[in-house]
Design an enzyme around this catalytic site. Structure first.
Site, PDB file in Angstrom:
ATOM      1  N   LEU A  55      -5.500  -5.145   2.178  1.00  0.00           N
ATOM      2  CA  LEU A  55      -5.788  -4.093   3.157  1.00  0.00           C
ATOM      3  C   LEU A  55      -6.921  -3.197   2.677  1.00  0.00           C
ATOM      4  CD1 LEU A  55      -5.022  -2.583   5.775  1.00  0.00           C
ATOM      5  CD2 LEU A  55      -3.377  -1.276   4.427  1.00  0.00           C
ATOM      6  N   SER A  56      -6.899  -2.846   1.395  1.00  0.00           N
ATOM      7  CA  SER A  56      -7.953  -1.973   0.863  1.00  0.00           C
ATOM      8  C   SER A  56      -9.307  -2.676   0.842  1.00  0.00           C
ATOM      9  CB  SER A  56      -7.585  -1.507  -0.550  1.00  0.00           C
ATOM     10  OG  SER A  56      -7.601  -2.586  -1.467  1.00  0.00           O
ATOM     11  N   ARG A  84     -20.821 -16.248  -1.871  1.00  0.00           N
ATOM     12  CA  ARG A  84     -21.069 -15.387  -3.019  1.00  0.00           C
ATOM     13  C   ARG A  84     -20.423 -14.031  -2.733  1.00  0.00           C
ATOM     14  NH1 ARG A  84     -25.576 -18.679  -2.939  1.00  0.00           N
ATOM     15  NH2 ARG A  84     -26.209 -19.480  -4.994  1.00  0.00           N
ATOM     16  N   ALA A 124      -1.291  -4.352   0.983  1.00  0.00           N
ATOM     17  CA  ALA A 124      -1.621  -3.942  -0.381  1.00  0.00           C
ATOM     18  C   ALA A 124      -3.118  -4.100  -0.648  1.00  0.00           C
ATOM     19  CB  ALA A 124      -0.768  -4.741  -1.367  1.00  0.00           C
ATOM     20  N   ASP A 170       6.951   0.777  -4.057  1.00  0.00           N
ATOM     21  CA  ASP A 170       6.720  -0.638  -3.763  1.00  0.00           C
ATOM     22  C   ASP A 170       6.370  -1.426  -5.018  1.00  0.00           C
ATOM     23  OD1 ASP A 170       7.298  -0.265  -1.144  1.00  0.00           O
ATOM     24  OD2 ASP A 170       5.245  -0.379  -0.406  1.00  0.00           O
ATOM     25  N   GLY A 171       5.681  -0.778  -5.969  1.00  0.00           N
ATOM     26  CA  GLY A 171       5.368  -1.449  -7.226  1.00  0.00           C
ATOM     27  C   GLY A 171       6.621  -1.810  -7.990  1.00  0.00           C
TER      28      GLY A 171
END
Length: 281
Positions: free
Chosen positions: A173-174, A156, A170, A59-60
């Site tokens: 999601l993380s 903040r 990507a 995907d990258g």
């Protein structure tokens, strides 16, 4: 006979991709299909007139190719050598059967939206996400978010992610953001490690006009706008606001005819499913 007559084949890591590249060249040659291998020493803008950009990688690699060759205005197809494969989803082990099927027109076409970041008189296009971040991830910043001119919150946090539906699988999601189905025209706004426990990701229409104002960061640190994880724009002291809108730029992604986004989620993200259930699908 293939529907695509002139193909640009893109490989960024030839050592890792050599086996798949040779098989692709063999298939294209046997079917009398004109093709050219991208040479990274050439200007990407010099490549034009292709019917398809075929990317070998993960995907990258797909993301990098989409940014480099969006000016060609043709579909993209990915052969997956990576770990995930939401964008590059052709199986490298089944190229002899899958690739001719797709190139013969037995495929699905997915339109992908992109977003534009306007900062300090310049515009930047993102295919996955735009991130606001400090120089050190563990240092809090204070920022304000407005949508269509309406104040949403002042917060903040370690930073902020604004992602497309494509980018929802990507970085967002993380960071705890939701996954958007590809047919949803929306953006996901996710705070990075917010100080407030009540903070939750927000989904807005992709047509929304989003404004972010940096209120305060630690005096000894720089802050950055990061485009798709590989382009950093340092925020200047006299320009601490930026806007995110839907871009006029888009790109088309080809999938095999039997492509199922949610099966990809099950397989790649290891969603809870028993072996018996998996074998019956």
């Amino acid at each position: 006979m293939f529907n695509y007559k002139n193909i640009l084949v893109v490989v960024f890591d030839k050592n890792k991709s050599n086996k798949a590249l040779k098989e692709v060249q063999k298939i294209l040659s046997e079917n009398n299909t004109d093709h050219e291998i991208y040479n990274e020493h050439n200007d990407a803008n010099s490549y034009s007139g292709y019917d398809l950009v075929l990317v070998i990688g993960g995907d990258g690699s797909m993301l990098s190719a989409a940014k480099l060759f969006s000016h060609i205005n043709c579909p993209f197809l990915g052969i997956n050598l990576g770990k995930v494969g939401f964008m590059a989803d052709l199986d490298s082990d089944n190229l002899a059967t899958e690739l001719p099927e797709v190139l013969s027109g037995n495929n699905l076409v997915e339109d992908k939206e992109t977003i534009s970041c306007s900062y300090n008189g310049k515009k930047y296009t993102a295919f996955n996400e735009i991130v606001l971040h400090t120089q050190k991830s563990y240092k809090l910043m204070h920022f304000e978010l407005r949508i269509e001119g309406n104040l949403i919150y002042r917060k903040r946090a370690d930073g902020l992610i604004i992602s497309t539906s494509n980018g929802s699988t990507a970085y967002s999601l993380s960071a705890g953001g939701p996954i958007l189905s590809p047919d949803v025209n929306g953006l996901v706004i996710t705070s990075l490690n917010p100080l407030s426990l009540s903070a939750r990701p927000l989904i807005v229409p992709s047509s929304a006009h989003i404004e972010v104002s940096l209120i305060k960061t630690p005096d000894d640190l720089n802050s950055f706008i990061i485009i798709d994880g590989n382009q950093e724009i340092q925020i200047e002291d006299n320009a601490k606001d930026f806007a995110v809108t839907k871009s006029e730029q888009s790109f088309k992604l080809l999938h095999p005819k039997n492509h199922d986004f949610f099966k990809t989620c099950r397989d790649k993200l290891h969603w809870s499913i028993s072996k018996d259930e998996n074998s019956s699908n």
